[in-house]
Design an enzyme around this catalytic site. Sequence first.
Site, PDB file in Angstrom:
ATOM      1  N   GLN A 188     -20.578  55.534 -71.608  1.00 56.17           N
ATOM      2  CA  GLN A 188     -19.206  55.636 -72.098  1.00 56.17           C
ATOM      3  C   GLN A 188     -18.757  54.277 -72.634  1.00 56.17           C
ATOM      4  O   GLN A 188     -17.686  54.169 -73.218  1.00 56.17           O
ATOM      5  CB  GLN A 188     -18.273  56.047 -70.962  1.00 56.17           C
ATOM      6  CG  GLN A 188     -18.573  57.410 -70.374  1.00 56.17           C
ATOM      7  CD  GLN A 188     -17.777  57.632 -69.088  1.00 56.17           C
ATOM      8  OE1 GLN A 188     -16.644  58.104 -69.126  1.00 56.17           O
ATOM      9  NE2 GLN A 188     -18.359  57.278 -67.968  1.00 56.17           N
ATOM     10  N   ASN A 189     -19.584  53.263 -72.399  1.00 57.08           N
ATOM     11  CA  ASN A 189     -19.178  51.903 -72.777  1.00 57.08           C
ATOM     12  C   ASN A 189     -19.397  51.660 -74.266  1.00 57.08           C
ATOM     13  O   ASN A 189     -20.366  52.150 -74.849  1.00 57.08           O
ATOM     14  CB  ASN A 189     -19.971  50.874 -71.975  1.00 57.08           C
ATOM     15  CG  ASN A 189     -19.724  51.012 -70.487  1.00 57.08           C
ATOM     16  OD1 ASN A 189     -18.726  51.613 -70.090  1.00 57.08           O
ATOM     17  ND2 ASN A 189     -20.604  50.476 -69.679  1.00 57.08           N
ATOM     18  N   HIS A 241     -18.847  57.158 -76.506  1.00 55.68           N
ATOM     19  CA  HIS A 241     -17.512  56.723 -76.924  1.00 55.68           C
ATOM     20  C   HIS A 241     -17.563  55.698 -78.051  1.00 55.68           C
ATOM     21  O   HIS A 241     -16.586  54.974 -78.266  1.00 55.68           O
ATOM     22  CB  HIS A 241     -16.724  56.178 -75.721  1.00 55.68           C
ATOM     23  CG  HIS A 241     -16.325  57.254 -74.745  1.00 55.68           C
ATOM     24  ND1 HIS A 241     -15.869  56.979 -73.470  1.00 55.68           N
ATOM     25  CD2 HIS A 241     -16.303  58.604 -74.876  1.00 55.68           C
ATOM     26  CE1 HIS A 241     -15.595  58.131 -72.851  1.00 55.68           C
ATOM     27  NE2 HIS A 241     -15.858  59.128 -73.672  1.00 55.68           N
ATOM     28  N   CYS A 271     -13.136  58.246 -95.408  1.00 55.90           N
ATOM     29  CA  CYS A 271     -14.365  58.880 -95.920  1.00 55.90           C
ATOM     30  C   CYS A 271     -15.473  58.985 -94.882  1.00 55.90           C
ATOM     31  O   CYS A 271     -16.517  59.576 -95.161  1.00 55.90           O
ATOM     32  CB  CYS A 271     -14.875  58.120 -97.150  1.00 55.90           C
ATOM     33  SG  CYS A 271     -15.654  56.535 -96.761  1.00 55.90           S
ATOM     34  N   THR A 286     -18.479  54.553 -62.951  1.00 52.93           N
ATOM     35  CA  THR A 286     -17.457  55.297 -63.702  1.00 52.93           C
ATOM     36  C   THR A 286     -16.530  56.001 -62.718  1.00 52.93           C
ATOM     37  O   THR A 286     -16.969  56.501 -61.690  1.00 52.93           O
ATOM     38  CB  THR A 286     -18.088  56.289 -64.716  1.00 52.93           C
ATOM     39  OG1 THR A 286     -17.051  57.020 -65.362  1.00 52.93           O
ATOM     40  CG2 THR A 286     -19.088  57.245 -64.075  1.00 52.93           C
ATOM     41  N   SER A 287     -15.233  56.029 -63.077  1.00 55.78           N
ATOM     42  CA  SER A 287     -14.226  56.553 -62.139  1.00 55.78           C
ATOM     43  C   SER A 287     -14.143  58.071 -62.155  1.00 55.78           C
ATOM     44  O   SER A 287     -13.460  58.661 -61.321  1.00 55.78           O
ATOM     45  CB  SER A 287     -12.851  55.964 -62.482  1.00 55.78           C
ATOM     46  OG  SER A 287     -12.482  56.347 -63.794  1.00 55.78           O
ATOM     47  N   ASN A 338     -21.575  53.238 -57.225  1.00 55.45           N
ATOM     48  CA  ASN A 338     -20.229  52.740 -57.538  1.00 55.45           C
ATOM     49  C   ASN A 338     -19.789  51.803 -56.417  1.00 55.45           C
ATOM     50  O   ASN A 338     -20.319  51.844 -55.312  1.00 55.45           O
ATOM     51  CB  ASN A 338     -19.252  53.932 -57.661  1.00 55.45           C
ATOM     52  CG  ASN A 338     -18.003  53.600 -58.447  1.00 55.45           C
ATOM     53  OD1 ASN A 338     -17.327  52.626 -58.165  1.00 55.45           O
ATOM     54  ND2 ASN A 338     -17.697  54.409 -59.447  1.00 55.45           N
ATOM     55  N   LEU A 339     -18.785  50.997 -56.706  1.00 61.04           N
ATOM     56  CA  LEU A 339     -18.209  50.121 -55.683  1.00 61.04           C
ATOM     57  C   LEU A 339     -17.578  50.939 -54.579  1.00 61.04           C
ATOM     58  O   LEU A 339     -17.484  50.507 -53.438  1.00 61.04           O
ATOM     59  CB  LEU A 339     -17.116  49.252 -56.302  1.00 61.04           C
ATOM     60  CG  LEU A 339     -17.486  47.918 -56.905  1.00 61.04           C
ATOM     61  CD1 LEU A 339     -16.216  47.172 -57.310  1.00 61.04           C
ATOM     62  CD2 LEU A 339     -18.310  47.068 -55.931  1.00 61.04           C
ATOM     63  N   GLU A 340     -17.072  52.123 -54.958  1.00 56.79           N
ATOM     64  CA  GLU A 340     -16.447  53.021 -53.975  1.00 56.79           C
ATOM     65  C   GLU A 340     -16.648  54.444 -54.456  1.00 56.79           C
ATOM     66  O   GLU A 340     -16.984  54.665 -55.621  1.00 56.79           O
ATOM     67  CB  GLU A 340     -14.949  52.698 -53.865  1.00 56.79           C
ATOM     68  CG  GLU A 340     -14.252  52.798 -55.199  1.00 56.79           C
ATOM     69  CD  GLU A 340     -12.839  52.227 -55.195  1.00 56.79           C
ATOM     70  OE1 GLU A 340     -12.522  51.424 -54.307  1.00 56.79           O
ATOM     71  OE2 GLU A 340     -12.069  52.610 -56.088  1.00 56.79           O
TER      72      GLU A 340
END
Length: 232
Positions: free
Chosen positions: A88-89, A106, A117, A173-174, A198-200
């Site tokens: 997504q980055n 993204h 165009c 990712t959240s 993830n961190l959490e």
Amino acid sequence: MARIVVLTGAGISAESGLGTFRDEDGLWTKYDLEEVATPQGFRRNRALVHEFYNARRANCASARPNAAHEALARLEAAMPGEVLIVTQNVDDLHRRAGSRNVIEMHGALMRACCAACGHVWAAPMIMAPDDPCPACGQPETRPDVVWFGEIPYGLDEIGAALEGAQVFAAIGTSGQVWPAAGFAASARAAGAKCVELNLEKSEISGDFDEHHIGPASVTVPLWVDMILSSPA
Ligand code: BJW
């Protein structure tokens, strides 16, 4: 078909010095996302949106891939054709780390596109509202990134990969932005083992079978070592 599909979010680049969006000090605490990350915001104030992305492009250019990006590149090198990174980055840190099978769903900070165009080219470091499109000449140039309300890139290819994956991992990712927030549930329904790094625990942690909690620069290399040392 890739056996391992890895979804990455802003958390994987946090230790490279690039800000996340929704953490305590994240970008959305400093900027109004409606103003800088929607087509409506761009129509209201192009200068503000270019200023936001010019600053992000400069940060990205001076950032370096960290141990997590490098570990994913090592995984792909050891298992060619079997690893797909869906990021997504909009930074280019996966490619700079050496990953090749990457879908930037993204978009990319380092690409510009023409809203008139559709022409796409390498973005200059500084973009401005009156820049003409090199193909059609219209002053409709914008960063080639996907804003809220726009359709992400590569969704057909991602859908097919999720259907065939044996392992799906989401890193940093959240789980608050769709359609990426639904990928774990889709992969799991198709039979993949789902792993969250993830961190959490995130908002969608219930969609995962396994959790590796900690900074990506630590958890990702350990997870890659685990995969590479387990029997095929
Ligand atoms: C670490 C760490 C460390 C920190 N180690 N971890 C209502 C309900 C459902 C959906 C919608 C709805 N209303 C609107 C929608 C759709 C909308 C949406 O999801 N809105 C939500 C706000 C609800 N989505 C869209 O509009 C998308 N398009 C779409 O849906 O099209 C329609 C369609 C789709 C499919 C089929 C048919 C039709 C487009 C979304 C575009 C998102 N764009 C942005 C900006 C891109 C350009 C840019 O970078 O500026 O993308 S917004 C921003 O959020 C950016 C990110 O890619 C995205 C996700 O953020 P991410 O990566 O998860 O970051 P954070 O900050 O949220 O989380 C960081 C995580 O890292 C945290 O969990 C930390 O714990 C962790 N972390 N340090 C490991 N060291």
